[in-house]
Design a protein around this motif. Sequence first.
Motif, short mmCIF file in Angstrom:
data_model
loop_
_atom_site.label_atom_id
_atom_site.label_comp_id
_atom_site.label_asym_id
_atom_site.label_seq_id
_atom_site.Cartn_x
_atom_site.Cartn_y
_atom_site.Cartn_z
N ARG A 42 0.86 -1.19 0.00
CA ARG A 42 0.00 0.00 0.00
C ARG A 42 0.90 1.23 0.00
O ARG A 42 2.06 1.16 0.38
CB ARG A 42 -0.87 0.01 1.25
N ARG A 45 2.29 5.67 4.55
CA ARG A 45 1.55 6.68 5.31
C ARG A 45 2.23 6.88 6.64
O ARG A 45 2.97 6.02 7.12
CB ARG A 45 0.09 6.27 5.50
N ARG A 60 4.97 0.38 6.28
CA ARG A 60 4.51 -0.17 5.01
C ARG A 60 3.51 -1.29 5.30
O ARG A 60 3.84 -2.24 5.97
CB ARG A 60 5.71 -0.71 4.22
N GLN A 61 2.30 -1.11 4.80
CA GLN A 61 1.31 -2.17 4.89
C GLN A 61 1.17 -2.80 3.51
O GLN A 61 1.44 -2.15 2.50
CB GLN A 61 -0.04 -1.62 5.34
N ASP A 63 -1.19 -5.75 1.00
CA ASP A 63 -2.36 -6.61 0.78
C ASP A 63 -1.86 -7.88 0.14
O ASP A 63 -1.02 -7.85 -0.78
CB ASP A 63 -3.37 -5.93 -0.14
#
Length: 122
Positions: A42, A45, A60-61, A63
């Motif tokens: 993703r 943020r 850091r995420q 999916d």
Amino acid sequence: MSRQTAAPANEVQLTGRVSGEPTEREMPSGDRLVQLRVVVPRPLRRARSRDTTGSTGTRRQVDTIDVACWTARTRAAALRLTDGSGVQVEGALRRRFFRTGSGAVSRYEVEASALRSVDLTE
């Protein structure tokens, strides 16, 4: 504000990294299926909490998306991929129902219509 008209669409485009080795299996019907997982980061943020030093950072995420390859072309392309390789997938989101020991369950996956190896920049 004016309304726009749009036709219904179910189109998915993913670019990410393969997680694990793609697996192939034969279904009871005799059809062959190759499945793989694609990890897509993703956008970065700002973290909501401060670390022990009091500074805020970024995290850091990702999916993780299951991909099903039913056609001979997508199965062959998927089987050439290795863990960590970059991949671009085009397809449609599908909800699949199946039975387990505890009853009927469902899950979402992308049914690939096209799949190719890519070099990723991060």
